[in-house]
Design a protein around this motif. Structure first.
Motif, short mmCIF file in Angstrom:
data_model
loop_
_atom_site.label_atom_id
_atom_site.label_comp_id
_atom_site.label_asym_id
_atom_site.label_seq_id
_atom_site.Cartn_x
_atom_site.Cartn_y
_atom_site.Cartn_z
N ALA A 156 -23.09 26.91 79.46
CA ALA A 156 -23.28 27.93 80.01
C ALA A 156 -24.58 27.41 81.57
CB ALA A 156 -23.79 29.10 79.69
N PHE A 157 -23.67 28.04 82.66
CA PHE A 157 -24.74 27.99 83.87
C PHE A 157 -24.50 28.98 84.43
CE2 PHE A 157 -23.37 23.59 82.44
CZ PHE A 157 -24.57 22.64 83.30
N ALA A 158 -25.44 29.64 85.49
CA ALA A 158 -25.97 30.51 85.70
C ALA A 158 -25.15 30.35 87.59
CB ALA A 158 -27.05 31.43 85.62
N ARG A 159 -24.92 30.71 88.53
CA ARG A 159 -24.32 30.52 89.63
C ARG A 159 -25.28 31.54 91.00
NH1 ARG A 159 -18.27 28.58 90.69
NH2 ARG A 159 -18.61 31.20 90.40
N PHE A 160 -26.27 31.83 91.30
CA PHE A 160 -26.59 31.81 92.19
C PHE A 160 -26.05 32.22 93.79
CE2 PHE A 160 -29.43 31.98 88.26
CZ PHE A 160 -29.41 33.53 88.53
N GLU A 161 -26.30 33.22 94.51
CA GLU A 161 -26.43 32.67 96.08
C GLU A 161 -27.24 33.98 96.66
OE1 GLU A 161 -21.98 33.37 97.06
OE2 GLU A 161 -22.39 35.77 95.94
N LEU A 162 -27.73 33.81 98.19
CA LEU A 162 -27.92 33.89 98.84
C LEU A 162 -27.84 33.99 100.10
CD1 LEU A 162 -30.96 35.45 99.85
CD2 LEU A 162 -32.15 32.40 100.27
N PRO A 163 -27.58 35.18 100.95
CA PRO A 163 -26.25 34.94 102.11
C PRO A 163 -28.04 35.30 102.61
CG PRO A 163 -26.34 37.60 100.69
CD PRO A 163 -27.49 36.37 100.18
N VAL A 164 -27.84 34.31 104.35
CA VAL A 164 -28.03 33.25 104.89
C VAL A 164 -27.65 34.03 106.33
CG1 VAL A 164 -29.04 31.30 106.35
CG2 VAL A 164 -28.64 31.38 103.63
N ALA A 165 -29.09 34.37 107.16
CA ALA A 165 -28.13 35.52 108.32
C ALA A 165 -27.85 34.73 108.79
CB ALA A 165 -29.22 36.13 109.11
N ARG A 166 -27.06 34.10 110.58
CA ARG A 166 -26.48 32.85 111.34
C ARG A 166 -27.76 33.77 111.97
NH1 ARG A 166 -20.64 31.87 111.73
NH2 ARG A 166 -20.33 31.19 109.02
N LEU A 167 -28.05 32.26 112.43
CA LEU A 167 -28.49 32.40 114.37
C LEU A 167 -27.87 32.80 115.33
CD1 LEU A 167 -30.02 29.04 113.89
CD2 LEU A 167 -31.20 30.77 113.62
N ALA A 168 -28.17 33.97 116.22
CA ALA A 168 -27.70 34.87 117.32
C ALA A 168 -27.57 33.33 118.18
CB ALA A 168 -28.60 34.75 118.06
N ASP A 169 -25.82 33.86 118.19
CA ASP A 169 -24.95 32.82 119.58
C ASP A 169 -25.47 32.80 121.02
OD1 ASP A 169 -23.55 31.75 117.04
OD2 ASP A 169 -22.48 34.02 116.84
#
Length: 169
Positions: A156-169
């Protein structure tokens, strides 16, 4: 600490860090990577492709390698349902034993977060064997949230995520 993309000529350095970590984990009774996962030819291929990054001490001990990480643009094996181009994937994060307890994993993860942001990828994702409580806690301390647990073969594998704020355009 300075983190830079490993040069193709540094594949042996990357392999040495990964092998040191693999031996330590195996000695603790918790083997992680297979021999094929950290075989010299595979490390060379991934280093040639620009996937590995090396953390080095700066200052009085200039150039001493503290850790490594592989960053991939895609991961169809563990994240097949994720749309291409939306994530950066962390693999093979390893710290030399001499640097344990010095915050190197957090520095490498911060670097990966900034790299994802600079590439315009809204998520940083990773996986680990699900029963590795200390590793899971490390990821959670660094802002990752459990996405799901999947099974690959007998593991079994635990999958993790982290939202990353985008750079301002």
């Amino acid at each position: 600490m300075q983190i830079e993309q490993a040069k193709p000529t540094e594949a042996a350095t990357v392999a040495a860090v990964l092998n040191e970590a693999a031996q330590w984990i195996a000695a603790e009774g918790r083997p992680l990577w297979s021999a094929a996962d950290i075989a010299p030819e595979r490390i060379q291929r991934d280093t040639d492709a620009g996937s590995y990054f090396i953390a080095r001490k700066t200052g009085e001990m200039d150039g001493e390698v503290a850790g490594v990480v592989r960053l991939d643009l895609e991961d169809a094996h563990f994240w097949p349902e994720i749309e291409s181009g939306t994530s950066l994937y962390v693999h093979k994060l390893a710290v030399r034993r001499a640097w344990a307890g010095h915050g190197v994993p957090a520095l490498l993860l911060d670097f990966a977060r900034e790299r994802a942001r600079s590439l315009g990828r809204p998520f940083l994702r990773l996986d680990c064997v699900a029963d590795r409580a200390p590793l899971r806690a490390l990821y959670e301390r660094n802002g990752f949230v459990l996405h799901s647990v999947i099974h690959k073969g007998e593991r079994a594998f635990a999958r993790f995520e982290l939202p990353v704020a985008r750079l301002a355009d």
